[in-house]
Design an enzyme around this catalytic site. Structure first.
Site, mmCIF file in Angstrom:
data_model
loop_
_atom_site.group_PDB
_atom_site.id
_atom_site.type_symbol
_atom_site.label_atom_id
_atom_site.label_comp_id
_atom_site.label_asym_id
_atom_site.label_seq_id
_atom_site.Cartn_x
_atom_site.Cartn_y
_atom_site.Cartn_z
ATOM 1 N N LYS A 3 67.502 25.043 -24.762
ATOM 2 C CA LYS A 3 66.805 24.629 -23.549
ATOM 3 C C LYS A 3 65.488 25.384 -23.342
ATOM 4 C CE LYS A 3 70.762 22.675 -21.242
ATOM 5 N NZ LYS A 3 71.852 22.885 -22.219
HETATM 6 C C1 PLP Z 1 72.575 21.851 -22.811
HETATM 7 C C2 PLP Z 1 73.282 22.123 -24.079
HETATM 8 C C3 PLP Z 1 73.785 21.089 -24.902
HETATM 9 C C4 PLP Z 1 73.700 19.624 -24.510
HETATM 10 O O1 PLP Z 1 72.384 19.112 -24.501
HETATM 11 P P1 PLP Z 1 72.054 17.718 -23.781
HETATM 12 O O2 PLP Z 1 70.591 17.564 -23.845
HETATM 13 O O3 PLP Z 1 72.576 17.867 -22.365
HETATM 14 O O4 PLP Z 1 72.802 16.656 -24.517
HETATM 15 C C5 PLP Z 1 74.379 21.429 -26.109
HETATM 16 N N1 PLP Z 1 74.521 22.736 -26.484
HETATM 17 C C6 PLP Z 1 74.072 23.747 -25.722
HETATM 18 C C7 PLP Z 1 74.282 25.147 -26.188
HETATM 19 C C8 PLP Z 1 73.439 23.498 -24.508
HETATM 20 O O5 PLP Z 1 72.996 24.527 -23.748
#
Ligand code: PLP
Length: 460
Positions: A109
């Protein structure tokens, strides 16, 4: 480039407008009015470093900001990553792993939120009142949002997490940030309660205006656009190493944001043969792609909490393309979903996608096998990406698994899988000794309103 709502009943807006708004006023999500075709650029782009590639791609989607400003913000965003390649690609057995966790909070993120924080600060420079960003988190979003926004002018970030239900490391990544514009609230309830409180406030126009509210979760197109970049970057690296024409991606999925960025890359002309949607026991998306019906059930807690989602907010963007741009159809589907909790399109799922569900045993076994066979440590989310990819391995088309978090963020799961304590990261170990700030909050929307009043009046 202009953007329209998936529901077709909101005015078209520019990139900088949508960045501030997040959600469109008709309740839909913003998507570009036309997707750029970049096939003639690929030969040139494959020689670019990450930052230059990011600029080439993102600038196609942003035409209301000075080019040199955009360029500087992209440079600054990725200078915070601890690897020169930003998102390095590592061969692991028959697969390639794209490490997206080299940013400040060790989860993918950061790729989007480091950029979004800087973009917002730039846009808010002339604004007289501060923008209050409210965010609900089950762990990773909160810390990445806090680290993207901390110390930035023109905004405050108010993060709610369910008290006692995020991991200790995740809590410390949030509560050790003591900047004046960062507020952590521990809600006496679940993640769904936190999300409900955010939605209640954002759905009230008077409250939204009074407190100048917005949010930075993955419904914001600004996050998607930054994530398109690494699909291109990874494809070029794999093509260099293997000579393959096409590639396949396996993506650990929750809100469908990350894998939707891959879909955009495909629509732009990147030769992606298949996008594999990897889910945990909360398998609403796997059931949809395999059976054609999208039906939400109750969320169950798993070893991969960032994927514990049954209402994947970005799925609406997918539906728009499934319906070939028919906004009325999308609106009907979404209204039906709000009432009955189910969508059953008359079209089959797009064949570009495949999906697999992995459970607790699959997570632990995959972490152990990959460690024993390849000496490579996966976090539980990325492990599900590998597990799903294993069903699709062919010699002609290489598969790239997106590694979405550093294993040290989920050390207790690694301990359980391997029987030994192997997952460490210096930046997390430092947190144990830092002071923290956290406010407890009862599970009520009115309490957040009262808190906002105090914050905006300078009492907190
Ligand atoms: C947020 C997250 C996901 C999922 O991503 P999306 O964009 O919501 O599908 C997967 N793995 C981790 C470690 C995350 O923080």
């Amino acid at each position: 480039m202009l953007y329209q709502s998936t529901r077709g009943a909101a005015p078209k807006v520019s990139f900088t407008r949508l960045l501030r708004a997040g959600l469109a006023p008709d309740g839909g999500l913003y998507i570009p009015c036309q997707i750029p075709d970049v096939r003639s650029e690929l030969a040139h782009w494959r020689n670019l470093h990450y930052v230059d590639l990011a600029y080439a791609i993102i600038s196609l989607f942003v035409d209301d900001l000075a080019p040199q400003t955009l360029r500087r913000l992209i440079e600054e965003s990725y200078a915070t990553f601890d690897h020169p390649a930003v998102t390095p690609l590592v061969p692991v057995g028959d697969l390639f792993v794209l490490e997206l966790f080299h940013g400040p909070t060790l989860a993918f993120k950061d790729v989007a939120l480091q950029f979004l924080g800087r973009m917002l600060e730039e846009l808010l420079r002339e604004q007289p009142t501060e923008l209050n960003l409210i965010v609900a988190t089950s762990g990773d979003t909160g810390s990445a949002a806090i680290h993207g926004m901390r110390g930035r002018r023109g905004m405050r970030i108010i993060v709610m997490h369910p008290q006692g239900r995020v991991s200790e490391v995740q809590e410390r990544q949030m509560t050790t940030v003591l900047d004046d514009n960062v507020h952590n609230l521990a809600v006496q309830g679940t993640f769904d309660d936190c999300q409900r409180i955010v939605k209640t406030l954002l759905a009230d126009p008077a409250i939204k205006q009074r407190f100048n509210l917005s949010t930075v979760n993955s419904i914001n197109w600004g996050r998607i656009v930054a994530q398109i970049v690494y699909y291109f970057y990874a494809t070029f690296r794999v093509q260099e190493q293997t000579g393959a024409k096409q590639v396949r991606f396996s993506v650990p999925t929750g809100n469908f944001g990350d894998v939707f960025a891959g879909f955009m890359a495909h629509q732009m002309g990147l030769p992606i043969e298949r996008l594999i949607v990897a889910t945990n026991e909360n398998d609403v998306l796997t059931r949809y792609f395999n059976q054609g019906e999208y039906r939400a059930t109750a969320v169950v807690p798993t070893l991969s909490p960032a994927m514990d989602i049954q209402v994947a907010s970005n799925f609406e963007r997918y539906l728009y393309y499934l319906a070939q741009g028919d906004s009325h159809m999308v609106t009907t589907w979404m209204e039906g979903f709000a009432h009955q909790g189910v969508i059953k399109p008359s079209w089959a799922p797009l064949p570009l996608f495949a999906a697999r569900r992995g459970d607790r045993a699959a997570t632990l076994t995959t972490i152990r096998q990959v460690w024993e066979q390849e000496q490579y440590l996966l976090d539980p989310h990325s492990a599900l990406g590998v597990y799903a990819a294993n069903d699709f391995i062919t010699p002609q088309i290489p598969t790239i698994v997106l590694a979405t978090a550093h294993p040290a963020k989920f050390a207790p799961v690694i301990q359980e899988a391997l029987g030994s304590d192997r997952a460490h990261h210096a930046s997390l170990e430092k947190l144990a000794h830092l002071p923290t700030r956290l406010t407890l909050m009862p599970n009520r929307a009115e309490t957040l309103i009262a808190h906002l009043r105090q914050i905006t009046e300078g009492a907190v």
